[in-house]
Design a protein around this motif. Sequence first.
Motif, PDB file in Angstrom:
ATOM      1  N   ALA A   1      -9.829  -2.743  -0.876  1.00 16.02           N
ATOM      2  CA  ALA A   1      -9.649  -3.616  -1.760  1.00 16.02           C
ATOM      3  C   ALA A   1      -9.441  -2.789  -3.149  1.00 16.02           C
ATOM      4  O   ALA A   1      -8.479  -2.966  -3.970  1.00 16.02           O
ATOM      5  N   SER A   2     -10.173  -1.680  -3.315  1.00 15.08           N
ATOM      6  CA  SER A   2     -10.096  -0.499  -4.506  1.00 15.08           C
ATOM      7  C   SER A   2     -10.968   0.518  -4.218  1.00 15.08           C
ATOM      8  O   SER A   2     -11.782   0.508  -3.171  1.00 15.08           O
ATOM      9  N   PHE A   3     -10.387   1.708  -4.566  1.00 12.32           N
ATOM     10  CA  PHE A   3     -11.079   2.865  -4.371  1.00 12.32           C
ATOM     11  C   PHE A   3     -12.534   2.895  -5.240  1.00 12.32           C
ATOM     12  O   PHE A   3     -13.099   3.636  -4.775  1.00 12.32           O
ATOM     13  N   ASN A   4     -12.473   1.829  -6.086  1.00 14.89           N
ATOM     14  CA  ASN A   4     -13.784   1.755  -6.810  1.00 14.89           C
ATOM     15  C   ASN A   4     -15.116   1.270  -5.499  1.00 14.89           C
ATOM     16  O   ASN A   4     -16.290   1.621  -5.870  1.00 14.89           O
TER      17      ASN A   4
ATOM     18  N   HIS B   1      -1.726  -3.000   0.653  1.00 13.84           N
ATOM     19  CA  HIS B   1      -2.818  -3.047  -0.487  1.00 13.84           C
ATOM     20  C   HIS B   1      -3.399  -1.645  -0.476  1.00 13.84           C
ATOM     21  O   HIS B   1      -3.899  -1.150  -1.880  1.00 13.84           O
ATOM     22  N   TRP B   2      -3.740  -1.265   0.374  1.00 15.16           N
ATOM     23  CA  TRP B   2      -4.464   0.242   0.468  1.00 15.16           C
ATOM     24  C   TRP B   2      -3.451   1.337  -0.247  1.00 15.16           C
ATOM     25  O   TRP B   2      -4.051   2.158  -0.959  1.00 15.16           O
TER      26      TRP B   2
ATOM     27  N   LYS C   1      -1.384   0.411  -2.569  1.00 13.53           N
ATOM     28  CA  LYS C   1      -1.309   0.335  -4.004  1.00 13.53           C
ATOM     29  C   LYS C   1      -2.588   0.797  -4.535  1.00 13.53           C
ATOM     30  O   LYS C   1      -2.630   1.328  -5.496  1.00 13.53           O
ATOM     31  N   ALA C   2      -3.882   0.694  -3.817  1.00 13.87           N
ATOM     32  CA  ALA C   2      -5.004   1.279  -4.318  1.00 13.87           C
ATOM     33  C   ALA C   2      -5.197   2.670  -4.390  1.00 13.87           C
ATOM     34  O   ALA C   2      -5.692   3.273  -5.482  1.00 13.87           O
TER      35      ALA C   2
END
Length: 318
Positions: free
Chosen positions: A106-109, A236-237, A239-240
Amino acid sequence: MSQYVLCSETDLESVYANVIQPFWQNSVKSGIFTGIDKVDIAYAFVLHPNALGTIVISTGRIESLIKYKEVVYDLYQNGYSVFIHDHRGQGLSGRMLGNPQIGYVASFNDYVADFKQFMDEVVLKKSHHKPNLLCHSMGGAIGALMVWRYPELFGKVAFSAPMFGIRPPLPTWFAKFLLRLHLTVNTNDGYFFSQKNYDPVPFCSNELTHSEIRYQIFRQEYQNAPQVQLGGVSGHWLKAATIAMEEIEHNAPSFPIAALVIQAGADQIVDNKRQSRVVAKMARTRLLVIDGSHHELLAEQDKYRVPCLSAILDFLKG
């Protein structure tokens, strides 16, 4: 000739079967913790009885801790306790999509949050040394974000072919256009254009390493444990990853700890031009180029791998 004890391609097939595999079975401990959003995160570690220090490994995309058996063994042989975990969505860790082959986050966070939990719940509870960080490829992007957010956690960081930029097969403007198009028409986190399920490319066609024995060992490990297999990336990956790489370049001048970046001179996976540009901006950072090496510096032919690992061990010891 290296001053360090490192495995050699010459007898690696025998050593891997008769020494490294038993070492992994008898000395390396493994476990699972629950990361954010209840995703299981797999990890492994080995404690050296007379440790010079502790090294934490942050792995690349599609990688699993089982791919790092030789690296972990080499680091242990040179006096280090070693910790490693599988990032969410790959390896032995939990997958988030219906098709477990699709590379997604979802996010590298989320990678960073899992990593911080790994440090707090496993590494810092079992190690008496301030850990150093060793990162490869995507793990370099994750590791860089970790260092900025938690600069007190690590003494030094060594990057192997870090993903500070991705080498696009298309012009950048067209790649960005395709990503926007993909995210507009694909709302189900499917594969990005041309991406597909796990495909064990023949050695003669691979762009990862010149070492046939290390490549074959990697593929055999993944054949023996099909649950670690991972295909291409979702839109999505991508983009993240783009957001994470932009953050890394923006924050480069404030990098807070001593770093060594080792660049694979013939890398076909990450963007060396952008990598060099980011490194030039990074405070307290030295760049070492291994001319001729493919992306997998830690699994390359000895003539590339030995200088790489020797430089890392020199840096961490110095």
